[in-house]
Design a protein around this motif. Structure first.
Motif, PDB file in Angstrom:
ATOM      1  N   ILE A  32      87.148  26.221  51.981  1.00 55.92           N
ATOM      2  CA  ILE A  32      87.401  25.585  53.279  1.00 55.92           C
ATOM      3  C   ILE A  32      87.664  24.101  53.071  1.00 55.92           C
ATOM      4  CG2 ILE A  32      86.312  24.965  55.481  1.00 55.92           C
ATOM      5  CD1 ILE A  32      84.816  27.740  55.188  1.00 55.92           C
ATOM      6  N   ASP A  33      86.865  23.474  52.229  1.00 57.38           N
ATOM      7  CA  ASP A  33      87.021  22.049  51.927  1.00 57.38           C
ATOM      8  C   ASP A  33      88.428  21.779  51.384  1.00 57.38           C
ATOM      9  OD1 ASP A  33      86.064  19.421  51.818  1.00 57.38           O
ATOM     10  OD2 ASP A  33      85.117  19.686  49.864  1.00 57.38           O
ATOM     11  N   MET A  34      88.877  22.567  50.427  1.00 57.70           N
ATOM     12  CA  MET A  34      90.197  22.356  49.825  1.00 57.70           C
ATOM     13  C   MET A  34      91.313  22.649  50.833  1.00 57.70           C
ATOM     14  SD  MET A  34      89.817  23.522  45.833  1.00 57.70           S
ATOM     15  CE  MET A  34      89.273  25.187  46.136  1.00 57.70           C
ATOM     16  N   ALA A  35      91.173  23.735  51.602  1.00 59.81           N
ATOM     17  CA  ALA A  35      92.207  24.082  52.581  1.00 59.81           C
ATOM     18  C   ALA A  35      92.321  23.028  53.668  1.00 59.81           C
ATOM     19  CB  ALA A  35      91.908  25.450  53.194  1.00 59.81           C
ATOM     20  N   MET A  36      91.177  22.525  54.125  1.00 59.79           N
ATOM     21  CA  MET A  36      91.214  21.526  55.188  1.00 59.79           C
ATOM     22  C   MET A  36      91.828  20.217  54.691  1.00 59.79           C
ATOM     23  SD  MET A  36      88.286  20.392  57.959  1.00 59.79           S
ATOM     24  CE  MET A  36      87.917  22.074  58.372  1.00 59.79           C
ATOM     25  N   VAL A  37      91.561  19.846  53.440  1.00 59.85           N
ATOM     26  CA  VAL A  37      92.192  18.645  52.882  1.00 59.85           C
ATOM     27  C   VAL A  37      93.704  18.846  52.790  1.00 59.85           C
ATOM     28  CG1 VAL A  37      92.424  17.246  50.787  1.00 59.85           C
ATOM     29  CG2 VAL A  37      90.169  17.757  51.684  1.00 59.85           C
ATOM     30  N   ASP A  38      94.143  20.025  52.382  1.00 58.33           N
ATOM     31  CA  ASP A  38      95.585  20.299  52.349  1.00 58.33           C
ATOM     32  C   ASP A  38      96.186  20.155  53.749  1.00 58.33           C
ATOM     33  OD1 ASP A  38      95.494  20.775  49.633  1.00 58.33           O
ATOM     34  OD2 ASP A  38      95.545  22.968  49.818  1.00 58.33           O
ATOM     35  N   TYR A  39      95.486  20.676  54.739  1.00 56.48           N
ATOM     36  CA  TYR A  39      95.961  20.575  56.121  1.00 56.48           C
ATOM     37  C   TYR A  39      95.974  19.117  56.594  1.00 56.48           C
ATOM     38  CZ  TYR A  39      96.339  21.331  61.148  1.00 56.48           C
ATOM     39  OH  TYR A  39      96.738  21.283  62.464  1.00 56.48           O
ATOM     40  N   LEU A  40      94.911  18.378  56.272  1.00 55.09           N
ATOM     41  CA  LEU A  40      94.861  16.965  56.659  1.00 55.09           C
ATOM     42  C   LEU A  40      96.000  16.186  56.004  1.00 55.09           C
ATOM     43  CD1 LEU A  40      91.016  16.222  56.574  1.00 55.09           C
ATOM     44  CD2 LEU A  40      92.461  16.688  58.569  1.00 55.09           C
ATOM     45  N   ASP A  41      96.290  16.482  54.731  1.00 53.15           N
ATOM     46  CA  ASP A  41      97.420  15.837  54.061  1.00 53.15           C
ATOM     47  C   ASP A  41      98.717  16.118  54.820  1.00 53.15           C
ATOM     48  OD1 ASP A  41      95.856  14.765  52.041  1.00 53.15           O
ATOM     49  OD2 ASP A  41      96.347  16.332  50.583  1.00 53.15           O
ATOM     50  N   GLN A  42      98.893  17.368  55.224  1.00 52.65           N
ATOM     51  CA  GLN A  42     100.121  17.762  55.921  1.00 52.65           C
ATOM     52  C   GLN A  42     100.256  17.051  57.266  1.00 52.65           C
ATOM     53  OE1 GLN A  42     102.672  19.761  54.712  1.00 52.65           O
ATOM     54  NE2 GLN A  42     103.680  18.862  56.478  1.00 52.65           N
ATOM     55  N   ILE A  43      99.191  17.050  58.056  1.00 55.38           N
ATOM     56  CA  ILE A  43      99.317  16.413  59.370  1.00 55.38           C
ATOM     57  C   ILE A  43      99.427  14.884  59.236  1.00 55.38           C
ATOM     58  CG2 ILE A  43      98.237  18.337  60.583  1.00 55.38           C
ATOM     59  CD1 ILE A  43      95.724  16.599  60.979  1.00 55.38           C
ATOM     60  N   PHE A  44      98.824  14.316  58.182  1.00 58.89           N
ATOM     61  CA  PHE A  44      98.991  12.880  57.923  1.00 58.89           C
ATOM     62  C   PHE A  44     100.465  12.576  57.655  1.00 58.89           C
ATOM     63  CE2 PHE A  44      99.291   9.242  55.040  1.00 58.89           C
ATOM     64  CZ  PHE A  44      98.603   8.273  55.748  1.00 58.89           C
ATOM     65  N   ASP A  49      97.719  11.262  64.335  1.00 57.05           N
ATOM     66  CA  ASP A  49      96.708  10.212  64.425  1.00 57.05           C
ATOM     67  C   ASP A  49      95.434  10.668  63.730  1.00 57.05           C
ATOM     68  OD1 ASP A  49      98.288   8.515  65.979  1.00 57.05           O
ATOM     69  OD2 ASP A  49      97.643   9.503  67.834  1.00 57.05           O
ATOM     70  N   MET A  50      94.634   9.698  63.313  1.00 60.70           N
ATOM     71  CA  MET A  50      93.348  10.038  62.693  1.00 60.70           C
ATOM     72  C   MET A  50      92.484  10.827  63.661  1.00 60.70           C
ATOM     73  SD  MET A  50      90.505   7.727  60.839  1.00 60.70           S
ATOM     74  CE  MET A  50      89.050   8.509  60.206  1.00 60.70           C
ATOM     75  N   ASP A  51      92.663  10.596  64.950  1.00 60.80           N
ATOM     76  CA  ASP A  51      91.910  11.321  65.962  1.00 60.80           C
ATOM     77  C   ASP A  51      92.100  12.832  65.812  1.00 60.80           C
ATOM     78  OD1 ASP A  51      90.289  11.334  68.421  1.00 60.80           O
ATOM     79  OD2 ASP A  51      92.111  12.174  69.315  1.00 60.80           O
ATOM     80  N   ASP A  52      93.309  13.258  65.454  1.00 61.07           N
ATOM     81  CA  ASP A  52      93.559  14.687  65.246  1.00 61.07           C
ATOM     82  C   ASP A  52      92.720  15.221  64.087  1.00 61.07           C
ATOM     83  OD1 ASP A  52      95.511  14.965  67.287  1.00 61.07           O
ATOM     84  OD2 ASP A  52      97.015  14.075  65.957  1.00 61.07           O
ATOM     85  N   PRO A  90      94.027   2.586  60.799  1.00 57.70           N
ATOM     86  CA  PRO A  90      92.870   2.373  61.672  1.00 57.70           C
ATOM     87  C   PRO A  90      93.009   3.111  62.990  1.00 57.70           C
ATOM     88  CG  PRO A  90      93.719   0.295  60.822  1.00 57.70           C
ATOM     89  CD  PRO A  90      94.698   1.367  60.439  1.00 57.70           C
ATOM     90  N   THR A  91      91.889   3.571  63.510  1.00 59.58           N
ATOM     91  CA  THR A  91      91.894   4.337  64.750  1.00 59.58           C
ATOM     92  C   THR A  91      92.170   3.427  65.941  1.00 59.58           C
ATOM     93  OG1 THR A  91      89.537   4.006  65.012  1.00 59.58           O
ATOM     94  CG2 THR A  91      90.227   6.002  63.875  1.00 59.58           C
TER      95      THR A  91
END
Length: 173
Positions: A32-44, A49-52, A90-91
């Motif tokens: 889950i940790d690795m998948a969520m980081v991959d997803y965060l990279d993609q949405i970044f 926004d960081m809020d997402d 920054p947020t």
């Protein structure tokens, strides 16, 4: 609230669809940790926004309390990714009360002989602290000026005391 819950479910659905599309397993904390980081990279990279990102993390912890602040499973890569995102983007800040109003409130506290309360209010206002953050401050959290930095700073959520913010971040200033 229903609006928050609906937003959480939307964030979770998008993340889980991303994981399914890429055949990323969500069967253990590490996966889950690795998948969520991959997803965060993609949405970044997509310009989110960081809020997402923080809402996704909050949504995951809401639905899976064992991953939350009091849980026993940590998403350390996600926490580091959020710290990195915060440094790069920054947020948005929440609206602040006008200085004149904060000063008036502090002056009323002084008139009521509440000097400590007035000082706390002014410190919270100038440092943009939440009440809980200001209540946990200790003298050792004040960082003296140095030759490289000519002003005082406050170390929030010191890792030396094992403290962390809602997002499990430490040593913020």
């Amino acid at each position: 609230s229903d609006v928050t819950q609906s937003g959480y479910l939307t964030k979770l659905s998008l993340f889980e669809q991303f994981a399914a599309d890429l055949h990323l397993p969500l069967d253990s904390g590490e996966n889950i940790d690795m998948a969520m980081v991959d997803y965060l990279d993609q949405i970044f990279l997509d310009g989110a926004d960081m809020d997402d990102a923080t809402r996704l993390y909050a949504a995951w912890c809401w639905r899976n309390p064992s991953f939350g602040r009091n849980g026993h499973i940590r998403l350390s890569r996600v926490s580091r990714a959020l710290q990195g995102w915060k440094k790069l983007s920054p947020t948005n800040t929440r609206a602040q009360m006008p200085w004149i109003f904060a000063a008036w409130m502090a002056s009323q506290m002084v008139l009521d002989c509440d000097l400590v309360g007035a000082l706390a209010l002014i410190t919270m206002f100038l440092s943009y602290l939440r009440l809980g953050e200001s209540m946990r401050l200790k003298q050792s959290d004040l960082v003296r000026p140095t030759p490289q930095c000519s002003f005082w700073a406050i170390n929030l959520h010191p890792s030396s005391r094992g403290e962390s913010s809602k997002l499990l971040l430490s040593d913020e200033s």
